[in-house]
Design a protein around this motif. Structure first.
Motif, PDB file in Angstrom:
ATOM      1  N   LEU A  28       0.993  -1.347   0.022  1.00 18.54           N
ATOM      2  CA  LEU A  28      -0.061   0.087  -0.097  1.00 18.54           C
ATOM      3  C   LEU A  28       0.899   1.397   0.038  1.00 18.54           C
ATOM      4  CD1 LEU A  28      -2.512   1.393   0.319  1.00 18.54           C
ATOM      5  CD2 LEU A  28      -2.586   1.181   2.593  1.00 18.54           C
ATOM      6  N   ALA A  29       1.718   1.189   0.878  1.00 18.64           N
ATOM      7  CA  ALA A  29       2.875   2.405   1.117  1.00 18.64           C
ATOM      8  C   ALA A  29       3.464   2.677  -0.379  1.00 18.64           C
ATOM      9  CB  ALA A  29       3.811   2.469   2.143  1.00 18.64           C
ATOM     10  N   THR A  30       4.069   1.853  -0.977  1.00 13.55           N
ATOM     11  CA  THR A  30       4.935   1.731  -2.219  1.00 13.55           C
ATOM     12  C   THR A  30       3.793   2.295  -3.474  1.00 13.55           C
ATOM     13  OG1 THR A  30       6.221   0.019  -1.607  1.00 13.55           O
ATOM     14  CG2 THR A  30       6.117   0.503  -3.965  1.00 13.55           C
ATOM     15  N   TRP A  31       2.593   1.679  -3.294  1.00 13.69           N
ATOM     16  CA  TRP A  31       1.373   2.195  -4.363  1.00 13.69           C
ATOM     17  C   TRP A  31       1.245   3.731  -4.231  1.00 13.69           C
ATOM     18  CZ3 TRP A  31      -3.695   3.774  -3.671  1.00 13.69           C
ATOM     19  CH2 TRP A  31      -4.411   4.004  -4.890  1.00 13.69           C
ATOM     20  N   LEU A  32       0.914   4.087  -3.013  1.00 16.97           N
ATOM     21  CA  LEU A  32       0.499   5.427  -2.718  1.00 16.97           C
ATOM     22  C   LEU A  32       1.699   6.387  -2.881  1.00 16.97           C
ATOM     23  CD1 LEU A  32      -1.123   5.288   0.900  1.00 16.97           C
ATOM     24  CD2 LEU A  32      -2.066   5.982  -1.342  1.00 16.97           C
ATOM     25  N   ALA A  33       3.042   5.845  -2.569  1.00 16.20           N
ATOM     26  CA  ALA A  33       4.315   6.664  -3.009  1.00 16.20           C
ATOM     27  C   ALA A  33       4.501   6.982  -4.688  1.00 16.20           C
ATOM     28  CB  ALA A  33       5.589   5.933  -2.622  1.00 16.20           C
ATOM     29  N   ARG A  34       3.915   5.920  -5.268  1.00 13.75           N
ATOM     30  CA  ARG A  34       4.371   5.892  -6.712  1.00 13.75           C
ATOM     31  C   ARG A  34       3.050   6.366  -7.688  1.00 13.75           C
ATOM     32  NH1 ARG A  34       7.554   0.190  -6.855  1.00 13.75           N
ATOM     33  NH2 ARG A  34       9.283   0.911  -5.440  1.00 13.75           N
ATOM     34  N   LEU A  35       2.042   6.841  -6.939  1.00 18.32           N
ATOM     35  CA  LEU A  35       0.712   7.168  -7.674  1.00 18.32           C
ATOM     36  C   LEU A  35       1.076   8.092  -8.834  1.00 18.32           C
ATOM     37  CD1 LEU A  35      -1.922   7.751  -4.998  1.00 18.32           C
ATOM     38  CD2 LEU A  35      -1.668   6.108  -6.898  1.00 18.32           C
ATOM     39  N   ASP A  36       1.925   9.115  -9.012  1.00 23.21           N
ATOM     40  CA  ASP A  36       2.090  10.024 -10.015  1.00 23.21           C
ATOM     41  C   ASP A  36       3.398   9.615 -11.075  1.00 23.21           C
ATOM     42  OD1 ASP A  36       0.557  11.889  -8.847  1.00 23.21           O
ATOM     43  OD2 ASP A  36       1.999  12.760  -7.743  1.00 23.21           O
ATOM     44  N   ASP A  37       4.072   8.436 -10.682  1.00 18.50           N
ATOM     45  CA  ASP A  37       5.056   7.955 -11.629  1.00 18.50           C
ATOM     46  C   ASP A  37       4.248   7.584 -13.065  1.00 18.50           C
ATOM     47  OD1 ASP A  37       6.788   8.099  -9.761  1.00 18.50           O
ATOM     48  OD2 ASP A  37       7.070   5.964  -9.523  1.00 18.50           O
ATOM     49  N   ASP A  38       5.063   7.794 -14.150  1.00 16.34           N
ATOM     50  CA  ASP A  38       4.562   7.499 -15.390  1.00 16.34           C
ATOM     51  C   ASP A  38       4.619   5.756 -15.679  1.00 16.34           C
ATOM     52  OD1 ASP A  38       4.281   9.907 -16.145  1.00 16.34           O
ATOM     53  OD2 ASP A  38       6.212  10.122 -17.131  1.00 16.34           O
ATOM     54  N   GLU A  39       3.612   5.324 -16.065  1.00 13.09           N
ATOM     55  CA  GLU A  39       3.724   3.866 -16.202  1.00 13.09           C
ATOM     56  C   GLU A  39       4.248   3.490 -17.674  1.00 13.09           C
ATOM     57  OE1 GLU A  39      -0.101   1.914 -15.518  1.00 13.09           O
ATOM     58  OE2 GLU A  39      -0.941   3.090 -14.183  1.00 13.09           O
TER      59      GLU A  39
END
Length: 58
Positions: free
Chosen positions: A46-57
């Motif tokens: 969850l923490a990793t997902w939240l941290a990377r929300l703005d990363d380009d896929e």
């Protein structure tokens, strides 16, 4: 609503008007995993997902 949504609904109802910092949230997640080590992997995801929300896929 999924069964797991009950906790989310309670959180929103009880504390939805509050504003917190991400530092505060991180500390609460650390405390939770210290008390409940069996959930460490889920909290980490969850923490990793939240941290990377703005990363380009890619």
């Amino acid at each position: 609503m999924y069964f797991t949504d009950r906790g989310i609904e309670e959180l929103e109802k009880r504390r939805g008007e509050e504003e917190v910092s991400l530092s505060w949230l991180a500390e609460q997640l650390r405390t939770f995993t210290d008390l409940n080590p069996e959930f460490e992997a889920a909290v980490d995801r969850l923490a990793t997902w939240l941290a990377r929300l703005d990363d380009d896929e890619d």
